[in-house]
Design a protein around this motif. Structure first.
Motif, PDB file in Angstrom:
ATOM      1  N   SER A   7       6.308   8.309   6.595  1.00  0.00           N
ATOM      2  CA  SER A   7       4.890   7.986   6.717  1.00  0.00           C
ATOM      3  C   SER A   7       4.008   8.892   6.284  1.00  0.00           C
ATOM      4  N   ILE A   8       4.330  10.358   6.495  1.00  0.00           N
ATOM      5  CA  ILE A   8       3.776  11.543   5.792  1.00  0.00           C
ATOM      6  C   ILE A   8       3.701  11.417   4.241  1.00  0.00           C
ATOM      7  N   LYS A   9       4.516  10.712   3.537  1.00  0.00           N
ATOM      8  CA  LYS A   9       4.507  10.476   2.195  1.00  0.00           C
ATOM      9  C   LYS A   9       3.723   9.497   1.983  1.00  0.00           C
ATOM     10  N   GLU A  10       3.758   8.514   2.753  1.00  0.00           N
ATOM     11  CA  GLU A  10       2.926   7.221   2.176  1.00  0.00           C
ATOM     12  C   GLU A  10       1.350   7.824   2.514  1.00  0.00           C
ATOM     13  N   PHE A  11       1.295   8.443   3.639  1.00  0.00           N
ATOM     14  CA  PHE A  11      -0.150   8.867   3.902  1.00  0.00           C
ATOM     15  C   PHE A  11      -0.771   9.605   2.906  1.00  0.00           C
ATOM     16  N   THR A  12       0.108  10.495   2.471  1.00  0.00           N
ATOM     17  CA  THR A  12      -0.382  11.584   1.533  1.00  0.00           C
ATOM     18  C   THR A  12      -0.857  10.878   0.236  1.00  0.00           C
ATOM     19  N   HIS A  13       0.070   9.890  -0.009  1.00  0.00           N
ATOM     20  CA  HIS A  13      -0.260   9.134  -1.208  1.00  0.00           C
ATOM     21  C   HIS A  13      -1.632   8.384  -1.238  1.00  0.00           C
ATOM     22  N   ALA A  14      -1.763   7.731  -0.200  1.00  0.00           N
ATOM     23  CA  ALA A  14      -3.199   7.103   0.161  1.00  0.00           C
ATOM     24  C   ALA A  14      -4.296   8.294   0.193  1.00  0.00           C
ATOM     25  N   LEU A  15      -4.047   9.283   0.624  1.00  0.00           N
ATOM     26  CA  LEU A  15      -5.267  10.272   0.444  1.00  0.00           C
ATOM     27  C   LEU A  15      -5.532  10.716  -1.069  1.00  0.00           C
ATOM     28  N   LEU A  16      -4.381  10.846  -1.709  1.00  0.00           N
ATOM     29  CA  LEU A  16      -4.497  11.212  -3.036  1.00  0.00           C
ATOM     30  C   LEU A  16      -5.202  10.283  -4.002  1.00  0.00           C
ATOM     31  N   GLN A  17      -5.064   8.946  -3.508  1.00  0.00           N
ATOM     32  CA  GLN A  17      -5.618   7.800  -4.400  1.00  0.00           C
ATOM     33  C   GLN A  17      -7.034   7.628  -3.636  1.00  0.00           C
ATOM     34  N   ILE A  18      -7.611   8.560  -2.947  1.00  0.00           N
ATOM     35  CA  ILE A  18      -8.783   8.396  -2.019  1.00  0.00           C
ATOM     36  C   ILE A  18      -8.883   6.871  -1.518  1.00  0.00           C
ATOM     37  N   ASN A  19      -7.918   6.410  -0.900  1.00  0.00           N
ATOM     38  CA  ASN A  19      -7.897   5.079  -0.358  1.00  0.00           C
ATOM     39  C   ASN A  19      -7.942   5.280   1.085  1.00  0.00           C
ATOM     40  N   ARG A  20      -9.093   5.071   1.759  1.00  0.00           N
ATOM     41  CA  ARG A  20      -9.340   5.146   3.280  1.00  0.00           C
ATOM     42  C   ARG A  20      -8.730   3.877   3.818  1.00  0.00           C
ATOM     43  N   THR A  21      -8.887   2.679   3.624  1.00  0.00           N
ATOM     44  CA  THR A  21      -8.240   1.539   4.006  1.00  0.00           C
ATOM     45  C   THR A  21      -6.890   1.689   4.258  1.00  0.00           C
ATOM     46  N   GLU A  22      -6.234   2.153   3.072  1.00  0.00           N
ATOM     47  CA  GLU A  22      -4.968   2.226   3.249  1.00  0.00           C
ATOM     48  C   GLU A  22      -4.411   3.388   4.261  1.00  0.00           C
ATOM     49  N   ALA A  23      -5.002   4.564   4.076  1.00  0.00           N
ATOM     50  CA  ALA A  23      -5.108   5.667   5.056  1.00  0.00           C
ATOM     51  C   ALA A  23      -4.965   5.323   6.380  1.00  0.00           C
ATOM     52  N   ALA A  24      -6.096   4.439   6.747  1.00  0.00           N
ATOM     53  CA  ALA A  24      -6.221   4.005   8.031  1.00  0.00           C
ATOM     54  C   ALA A  24      -5.257   3.082   8.470  1.00  0.00           C
ATOM     55  N   ARG A  25      -4.821   2.133   7.526  1.00  0.00           N
ATOM     56  CA  ARG A  25      -3.767   1.221   7.868  1.00  0.00           C
ATOM     57  C   ARG A  25      -2.414   1.784   8.270  1.00  0.00           C
ATOM     58  N   ILE A  26      -2.028   2.929   7.638  1.00  0.00           N
ATOM     59  CA  ILE A  26      -0.876   3.659   7.800  1.00  0.00           C
ATOM     60  C   ILE A  26      -0.768   4.411   9.177  1.00  0.00           C
ATOM     61  N   LEU A  27      -1.776   4.805   9.392  1.00  0.00           N
ATOM     62  CA  LEU A  27      -2.089   5.634  10.872  1.00  0.00           C
ATOM     63  C   LEU A  27      -1.931   4.790  11.842  1.00  0.00           C
ATOM     64  N   ASN A  28      -2.693   3.639  11.639  1.00  0.00           N
ATOM     65  CA  ASN A  28      -2.845   2.721  12.946  1.00  0.00           C
ATOM     66  C   ASN A  28      -1.366   2.203  13.171  1.00  0.00           C
ATOM     67  N   ARG A  29      -0.683   1.876  12.125  1.00  0.00           N
ATOM     68  CA  ARG A  29       0.785   1.259  12.145  1.00  0.00           C
ATOM     69  C   ARG A  29       1.552   2.229  12.931  1.00  0.00           C
ATOM     70  N   CYS A  30       1.683   3.650  12.470  1.00  0.00           N
ATOM     71  CA  CYS A  30       2.324   4.680  13.201  1.00  0.00           C
ATOM     72  C   CYS A  30       1.888   4.827  14.665  1.00  0.00           C
ATOM     73  N   TYR A  31       0.637   4.519  14.941  1.00  0.00           N
ATOM     74  CA  TYR A  31       0.072   4.896  16.330  1.00  0.00           C
ATOM     75  C   TYR A  31       0.757   3.799  17.200  1.00  0.00           C
ATOM     76  N   LYS A  32       0.782   2.316  16.597  1.00  0.00           N
ATOM     77  CA  LYS A  32       1.192   1.203  17.155  1.00  0.00           C
ATOM     78  C   LYS A  32       2.656   1.271  17.682  1.00  0.00           C
ATOM     79  N   SER A  33       3.349   1.719  16.734  1.00  0.00           N
ATOM     80  CA  SER A  33       4.806   1.976  16.710  1.00  0.00           C
ATOM     81  C   SER A  33       5.316   3.107  17.743  1.00  0.00           C
ATOM     82  N   GLU A  34       4.561   4.176  17.861  1.00  0.00           N
ATOM     83  CA  GLU A  34       4.980   5.389  18.406  1.00  0.00           C
ATOM     84  C   GLU A  34       4.279   5.711  19.828  1.00  0.00           C
ATOM     85  N   ASN A  35       3.055   5.387  19.649  1.00  0.00           N
ATOM     86  CA  ASN A  35       1.983   5.432  20.835  1.00  0.00           C
ATOM     87  C   ASN A  35       1.771   6.942  20.863  1.00  0.00           C
ATOM     88  N   ASP A  36       1.959   7.925  19.966  1.00  0.00           N
ATOM     89  CA  ASP A  36       1.977   9.309  20.059  1.00  0.00           C
ATOM     90  C   ASP A  36       1.072  10.094  19.185  1.00  0.00           C
TER      91      ASP A  36
END
Ligand code: B12
Lengths: 212, 350
Positions: A7-36
């Protein structure tokens, strides 16, 4: 553990592309699965750290550092409750821009420190040495972070140091900004306790300077 | 037989043409340093063209370098747009609050016409007066901010980056307007008598914007703008690292590249020779505390590595000597160029 690395790798990649939609999607997915929340904080912190280190090595740009910070700030506001992770309240830290009106360096340092769990006071920009000293004493700050962009402003750190000493204060000063980055000896010459060349140095320098 | 001494103009044009002149040309970018020479405040100094003309001529003779520099300060373009300039003692003036308060104002933004603008006319007068004094003996360097970098001053760098990544439409509108202004401003300086234009563009540096984004955004604007400037241009990244974009910059048609003290000397020579002349790369901030020996060594190092074959103009790496640099260091730099910089170069000189 592998899952969070991915997830960190994927999130970093989204940030480097300045892609806020993708960054939000990744975090949201992590939160939904781990609730942490702590895990989200770790993803954000490690990704920003990776990008900051990359800037220092000349791999990523300042724009990528800054825009990742902007995206993460927005995400933190919308996904995490304010006090998800208890901030570190000691030492008491403040940051300000001496003389100059350029607050981007300060903004980047502040978001890095907040991401690392530090709480800090913001004294603003365009501060005279008198003003920054008065505020520092008034707020009983332990560590003062100063950012500057112009050389004459950087040289005024010596005046801040002197004024604090005259007032009998032993407050430590950490400096940063373009003049300090481009002339690594400058920090020492103006009497700073430490100088950082990137915003990410702030974290390790705080730990180092506060211990001594 | 000893070659005859060239005029500064001949020296510079020979270096630009990738040939070896009589000696390495030296540009000391003395802008606000003139106020120190004249013993007056920075604000007073820039208030009258005569001050700048007198100081430029005095400093050219004193430091025996090879250009006259018509640069006032970057913020003058913002002042021309109605923005505020904040003066300090012993330092360059800066912009105050951003002139563009919100991106919604970009659509209706009106940029000034150069020839009727009080601030810009002062600069044109300096150039005209200098030209009348020196004719074609000494090159006069005019300055513009690139459309892509000027926006950092118009909006503030943080807001500008947000515009660049999140609002391409407004970004393009602003770039079109800035480009028209920049072309008019550069050509007015050339018509007034400037021999070349230094085009400051630190945002082209991968230190600030990653190459991929630059190539999709600022780069086409730079190419378009530079192609309409009617004289030789120097693309100057104002101390930002240049190596990763060197080939792209060569393709813009700029004659000169202002490179950074962070760029590797061997590598930059290899990647540029004989396609673009290098301008740099003494570290102006470190210069403040150099002793004369260090100044000499730094000059020598650059000349040894980058000087062979011509194509080098020695200068600081930012395009402005800080006020705090002692005069004796500038004199030492100049002497070192006379000593180590005579062609044919001899790397064994003591
Ligand atoms: C881009 C740029 C410009 C652009 C845009 C400037 C802007 N931001 O508004 C343009 C072309 C317009 C410009 C103009 C000028 N510039 Co300029 N510019 C630069 C450049 C290339 C980057 C500056 C920048 O904004 N970086 C982004 C910020 C956020 O980076 P930063 O301050 O380094 O901060 C990072 C770290 O240092 C760290 N950090 C910052 N604060 C702190 C604090 C602590 C405690 C810690 C630990 C870390 C830390 O975190 C940040 C992120 O990692 C630098 C040179 C360089 N290579 O850095 C020169 C530089 C800042 N410019 C300089 C100067 C002089 C000017 C002018 C005054 C020139 C003139 N005579 O007009 C004008 C002033 C413009 C104005 N505001 O009126 C000098 C300043 C030093 C000096 N000589 O006095 C520099 C350093 C160039 C040099 N090598 O000398 N500039």
């Amino acid at each position: 553990m592998n899952k969070i690395r991915a997830s960190i790798k994927e999130f970093t990649h989204a940030l480097l592309q300045i892609n806020r939609t993708e960054a939000a999607r990744i975090l949201n997915r992590c939160y939904k699965s781990e609730n942490d929340f702590c895990q989200l904080e770790q993803i954000i912190r490690e990704s920003l750290d990776h990008i900051g280190t990359g800037w220092e090595k000349g791999i990523f740009s300042l724009a990528q550092v800054y825009m990742s910070g902007v995206i993460c700030e927005q995400l933190v506001d919308s996904y995490l409750p304010q006090a998800a992770v208890g901030p570190k309240t000691a030492p008491k830290i403040a940051i300000g821009v001496l003389e100059d009106y350029h607050s981007l360096g300060k903004r980047i340092v502040s978001s890095v420190l907040r991401a690392a769990g530090y709480e800090l006071l913001d004294f603003g920009s365009g501060l005279s040495p008198e003003k920054i000293v008065t505020k520092t004493i008034e707020h009983q700050v332990d560590l003062l972070l100063i950012s500057t962009l112009m050389l004459p402003s950087a040289l005024k750190v010596a005046e801040v140091k002197q004024k604090l000493q005259h007032a009998g204060e032993k407050i430590k000063i950490i400096v940063g900004g373009a003049p300090f980055r481009l002339d690594p000896q400058l920090g020492q010459r103006v009497g700073a306790d430490a100088a950082g060349s990137t915003a990410f140095d702030a974290v390790s320098l705080i730990e180092k300077v506060y211990k001594t | 037989m000893k070659a005859r001494t060239m005029t500064s103009f001949e020296r510079v044009t020979t270096a630009l043409n990738q040939r070896e002149p009589d000696q390495v040309p030296l540009f000391l970018f003395l802008s606000l340093y003139g106020a120190k020479e004249m013993g007056m405040s920075v604000q007073k100094y820039f208030s009258q063209p005569d001050h700048v003309v007198t100081a430029q001529l005095k400093m050219k003779a004193k430091y025996r370098h090879d250009c006259l520099y018509a640069f006032f300060y970057a913020a003058i373009e913002i002042e021309a747009m109605g923005g505020e300039v904040v003066y300090t003692d012993c330092g360059p003036p800066n912009t105050g609050q951003p002139v563009i308060k919100s991106s919604s104002k970009i659509k209706t933004l009106d940029l000034p016409r150069v020839r009727t603008n009080r601030c810009l006319i002062r600069v044109l007068e300096v150039i005209q007066q200098l030209k009348a004094k020196v004719g074609t003996g000494d090159p006069i360097i005019g300055v513009v901010m690139s459309p892509f970098s000027l926006a950092a001053l118009q909006l503030g760098l943080g807001k500008y980056l947000e515009l660049l990544y999140f609002d391409r439409h407004s970004f393009r509108t602003l770039m079109q307007k800035n480009s028209v202004f920049c072309i008019e401003w550069a050509n007015a300086q050339l018509e007034a008598g400037a021999d070349a234009i230094c085009y400051f563009n630190p945002l082209a540096s991968p230190d600030l914007i990653e190459r991929k984004t630059y190539l999709n955004t600022g780069y086409p604007i730079d190419k378009l703008t530079l192609s309409q400037i009617n004289g030789p241009t120097a693309m100057h990244l104002a101390s930002g690292m240049t190596l990763p974009v060197v080939k792209d910059i060569i393709d813009t048609g700029a004659a000169v590249l202002g490179f950074s003290s962070q760029d590797d000397l061997d590598q930059i020579k290899q990647e540029t020779y004989p396609n673009i002349c290098l301008l740099g790369n003494l570290n102006g901030l470190e210069m403040v505390h150099w002793n004369t020996d260090q100044a000499r060594q730094q000059v020598r190092l650059i000349i040894d590595k980058v000087g062979p074959g011509g194509s080098l103009i020695l200068a600081d790496n930012h395009g402005e000597i800080p006020w705090q640099v002692p005069e004796k260091i500038l004199l030492a730099i100049s002497e070192a160029v006379q000593h180590y910089g005579r062609y044919p170069l001899d790397g064994n000189k003591k």
